[in-house]
Structures are given as structure tokens and as C-alpha cells.
Scaffold this active site. Sequence first.
Site, PDB file in Angstrom:
ATOM      1  N   ILE A  23      -9.484  -2.770   8.044  1.00  0.00           N
ATOM      2  CA  ILE A  23     -10.167  -2.513   9.493  1.00  0.00           C
ATOM      3  C   ILE A  23     -10.995  -1.321   9.380  1.00  0.00           C
ATOM      4  O   ILE A  23     -11.719  -1.114  10.057  1.00  0.00           O
ATOM      5  CB  ILE A  23      -8.701  -2.510  10.379  1.00  0.00           C
ATOM      6  CG1 ILE A  23      -9.263  -2.376  11.911  1.00  0.00           C
ATOM      7  CG2 ILE A  23      -8.307  -1.020  10.180  1.00  0.00           C
ATOM      8  CD1 ILE A  23      -8.145  -2.817  12.751  1.00  0.00           C
ATOM      9  N   ASN A  36       2.497   6.598  14.192  1.00  0.00           N
ATOM     10  CA  ASN A  36       3.622   6.741  14.836  1.00  0.00           C
ATOM     11  C   ASN A  36       3.826   7.905  16.027  1.00  0.00           C
ATOM     12  O   ASN A  36       2.528   8.395  16.237  1.00  0.00           O
ATOM     13  CB  ASN A  36       4.534   7.444  13.694  1.00  0.00           C
ATOM     14  CG  ASN A  36       3.918   8.693  12.979  1.00  0.00           C
ATOM     15  OD1 ASN A  36       3.772   9.661  13.703  1.00  0.00           O
ATOM     16  ND2 ASN A  36       3.758   8.621  11.712  1.00  0.00           N
ATOM     17  N   VAL A  45      -1.631   1.209   7.391  1.00  0.00           N
ATOM     18  CA  VAL A  45      -3.023   1.339   8.176  1.00  0.00           C
ATOM     19  C   VAL A  45      -3.137   2.651   8.735  1.00  0.00           C
ATOM     20  O   VAL A  45      -4.494   3.040   8.546  1.00  0.00           O
ATOM     21  CB  VAL A  45      -3.181   0.149   9.103  1.00  0.00           C
ATOM     22  CG1 VAL A  45      -2.443   0.421  10.412  1.00  0.00           C
ATOM     23  CG2 VAL A  45      -4.625  -0.042   9.330  1.00  0.00           C
ATOM     24  N   ASP A  46      -2.403   3.494   8.927  1.00  0.00           N
ATOM     25  CA  ASP A  46      -2.451   4.709   9.583  1.00  0.00           C
ATOM     26  C   ASP A  46      -2.951   5.729   8.484  1.00  0.00           C
ATOM     27  O   ASP A  46      -4.028   6.384   8.519  1.00  0.00           O
ATOM     28  CB  ASP A  46      -1.190   5.286   9.880  1.00  0.00           C
ATOM     29  CG  ASP A  46      -1.201   6.524  10.889  1.00  0.00           C
ATOM     30  OD1 ASP A  46      -2.132   7.219  11.059  1.00  0.00           O
ATOM     31  OD2 ASP A  46      -0.099   7.159  11.222  1.00  0.00           O
ATOM     32  N   SER A 129       3.110  -2.947  13.992  1.00  0.00           N
ATOM     33  CA  SER A 129       4.500  -2.938  13.876  1.00  0.00           C
ATOM     34  C   SER A 129       5.157  -3.835  13.056  1.00  0.00           C
ATOM     35  O   SER A 129       6.127  -3.841  12.393  1.00  0.00           O
ATOM     36  CB  SER A 129       5.245  -3.205  15.205  1.00  0.00           C
ATOM     37  OG  SER A 129       5.458  -2.117  16.143  1.00  0.00           O
ATOM     38  N   TYR A 133       7.311  -0.845  10.078  1.00  0.00           N
ATOM     39  CA  TYR A 133       8.237  -0.860  11.313  1.00  0.00           C
ATOM     40  C   TYR A 133       9.038  -2.053  11.446  1.00  0.00           C
ATOM     41  O   TYR A 133       9.765  -2.454  12.268  1.00  0.00           O
ATOM     42  CB  TYR A 133       7.317  -0.517  12.592  1.00  0.00           C
ATOM     43  CG  TYR A 133       7.439   0.562  12.961  1.00  0.00           C
ATOM     44  CD1 TYR A 133       7.644   1.994  11.962  1.00  0.00           C
ATOM     45  CD2 TYR A 133       6.536   1.371  14.062  1.00  0.00           C
ATOM     46  CE1 TYR A 133       7.566   3.095  12.074  1.00  0.00           C
ATOM     47  CE2 TYR A 133       6.259   2.519  14.231  1.00  0.00           C
ATOM     48  CZ  TYR A 133       6.570   3.627  13.223  1.00  0.00           C
ATOM     49  OH  TYR A 133       6.550   5.119  13.469  1.00  0.00           O
TER      50      TYR A 133
HETATM   51  N1  AR6 Z   1      -6.665  -2.762   7.406  1.00  0.00           N
HETATM   52  C1  AR6 Z   1      -5.959  -3.552   8.335  1.00  0.00           C
HETATM   53  N2  AR6 Z   1      -4.649  -4.040   8.205  1.00  0.00           N
HETATM   54  C2  AR6 Z   1      -3.923  -2.950   7.385  1.00  0.00           C
HETATM   55  C3  AR6 Z   1      -4.708  -2.091   6.644  1.00  0.00           C
HETATM   56  C4  AR6 Z   1      -5.948  -2.054   6.564  1.00  0.00           C
HETATM   57  N3  AR6 Z   1      -6.645  -1.156   5.938  1.00  0.00           N
HETATM   58  N4  AR6 Z   1      -3.580  -1.551   5.881  1.00  0.00           N
HETATM   59  C5  AR6 Z   1      -2.382  -1.866   6.281  1.00  0.00           C
HETATM   60  N5  AR6 Z   1      -2.817  -3.099   7.090  1.00  0.00           N
HETATM   61  P1  AR6 Z   1       1.809  -0.604   8.978  1.00  0.00           P
HETATM   62  P2  AR6 Z   1       3.604  -0.557  11.290  1.00  0.00           P
HETATM   63  C6  AR6 Z   1      -1.761  -3.831   7.815  1.00  0.00           C
HETATM   64  O1  AR6 Z   1       2.817  -0.478   7.931  1.00  0.00           O
HETATM   65  O2  AR6 Z   1       4.636  -1.408  10.768  1.00  0.00           O
HETATM   66  C7  AR6 Z   1       2.745   4.403   9.192  1.00  0.00           C
HETATM   67  O3  AR6 Z   1       3.408   5.073   8.278  1.00  0.00           O
HETATM   68  C8  AR6 Z   1      -0.344  -4.099   7.016  1.00  0.00           C
HETATM   69  O4  AR6 Z   1      -0.433  -5.027   6.162  1.00  0.00           O
HETATM   70  O5  AR6 Z   1       0.508  -0.151   8.740  1.00  0.00           O
HETATM   71  O6  AR6 Z   1       3.016  -0.430  12.813  1.00  0.00           O
HETATM   72  C9  AR6 Z   1       2.756   5.019  10.656  1.00  0.00           C
HETATM   73  O7  AR6 Z   1       2.507   6.314  10.618  1.00  0.00           O
HETATM   74  C10 AR6 Z   1       0.472  -4.607   8.418  1.00  0.00           C
HETATM   75  O8  AR6 Z   1       0.048  -5.993   8.642  1.00  0.00           O
HETATM   76  O9  AR6 Z   1       2.255  -0.471  10.457  1.00  0.00           O
HETATM   77  C11 AR6 Z   1       4.004   4.746  11.354  1.00  0.00           C
HETATM   78  O10 AR6 Z   1       4.951   5.378  10.826  1.00  0.00           O
HETATM   79  C12 AR6 Z   1       0.002  -3.882   9.668  1.00  0.00           C
HETATM   80  O11 AR6 Z   1      -1.294  -3.302   9.077  1.00  0.00           O
HETATM   81  C13 AR6 Z   1       4.189   3.362  10.595  1.00  0.00           C
HETATM   82  O12 AR6 Z   1       3.631   3.070   9.376  1.00  0.00           O
HETATM   83  C14 AR6 Z   1       0.794  -2.927  10.155  1.00  0.00           C
HETATM   84  O13 AR6 Z   1       1.510  -2.388   9.272  1.00  0.00           O
HETATM   85  C15 AR6 Z   1       3.833   2.165  11.584  1.00  0.00           C
HETATM   86  O14 AR6 Z   1       4.278   1.009  11.012  1.00  0.00           O
END
Ligand code: AR6
Length: 181
Positions: A23, A36, A45-46, A129, A133
Amino acid sequence: MENNENQRQKAAASRFSIVQGDITTFAVDAIVNAANTSLLGGGGVDGAIHRAAGPELLEECRTLGGCATGQAKLTGGYRLPARFVLHTPGPVWNGGGDGEESLLKSCYESCLKLAADHGCKTVAFPSISTGIYGFPLEKAAPIAVGTILRFLEDHQDMEVQMVCFDGRTRNAYEEAFKDWG
Ligand code: AR6
């Protein structure tokens, strides 16, 4: 009347797409960050968004005073190709009895409203999430797809992309989209 409703649904669906990718590379008006409540960065992704945007993003985030789960706040995109970042803390999955489903729906709605308020026409979402999460993908995908499509029915000048990082995520969203309508 029914025809009109069908047409609106079809038109909304034509402005929604599911793609696989990173993204941080999307040149849209706004990308969404699965953040978060501190809004001060993290993994997943954050972390990727903060790395790609550069330290100015964290500087702006520090001025925001955090964000409640299910709400959203907007910043600039800095070194990203996207103009804005919409930061939304998704719910942590805790078995489903803590309002996780309605909070997830609220994340998508809050981001879309904020995007519309800032004149954004193109928005890209990650799968909120379903990573760190732990929200089950098969439950999250229909909530995301349904909420986005309903919003697009009333906002005919907007387009939304669901950006899936891996094939399993992409399949879940494609299944949910197939089941819609
Ligand atoms: N582009 C698109 N999607 C992505 C990317 C990217 N570059 N990187 C990861 N994903 P997550 P959550 C996907 O864990 O579950 C953080 O520490 C990943 O494969 O990023 O909402 C925050 O600070 C998954 O499908 O977010 C919070 O503490 C999706 O993005 C916590 O993680 C969401 O995974 C939030 O957890």
C-alpha cells in the site's frame, strides 16, 4: 425503484477493486493505516507506512493526541505517493464478544467519511485488524466489503481499492465481494 437500486449497487461495485500489493506504493488521494491508539507507529503496515513516509509523519502524529479504536485521524503523506494518510486503530480480536465487528465497521466508515470531507476521490485500504490484531480474515472481509460498497452507493465520485498484502487475504476479499448482492 428496484432498478434504480440495482443500478446504484452495480455502479458502486464498479468503483471498488481488490488488488495485491504494498500500500505504500499507491498513488491515491489517501491510504489507510491500520494503526494503534497511540498513533505513534508500530509493526505491520503501520511500520511500513512510517518508514516510507519518513520521520515527518511521526512528528505530525505526535500532535494528534492518539485516536480511539474505530475512529480515524488524517495526516499528510510526506514522502509517500499518497497525499494523505488516514490512521485508524482497528479492534484487537478478543473472541468476538467485545464489539469487535461493529468497531471494525466503524473503522471503514470513519476513514471514508474523513476522506470525503477532505475531497479525496481515491482511497486505498489495507486489511484492518487481520494481522497483528488477530481478527479472523473470513469475518473481517465481508464487513469491510459491505461497508465500503454501501458508502460508495452514496458517494458516486469516489473509488476504493482494497490492497491485500498476500494471496490468502486477497482470496478472502474476493470471496466476500462475490457473495455481495
Ligand atoms: N501493504 C498492504 N498491506 C500490508 C502491508 C503493506 N505494506 N504490510 C502488512 N500488510 P497489521 P493490524 C497487511 O498487522 O492487524 C501495528 O503494530 C498484513 O499482511 O499491519 O490492524 C499497529 O501499530 C495484514 O493483512 O495490522 C498496531 O499495533 C494487514 O496489513 C497493530 O499492528 C493488517 O495487518 C495493528 O494490527
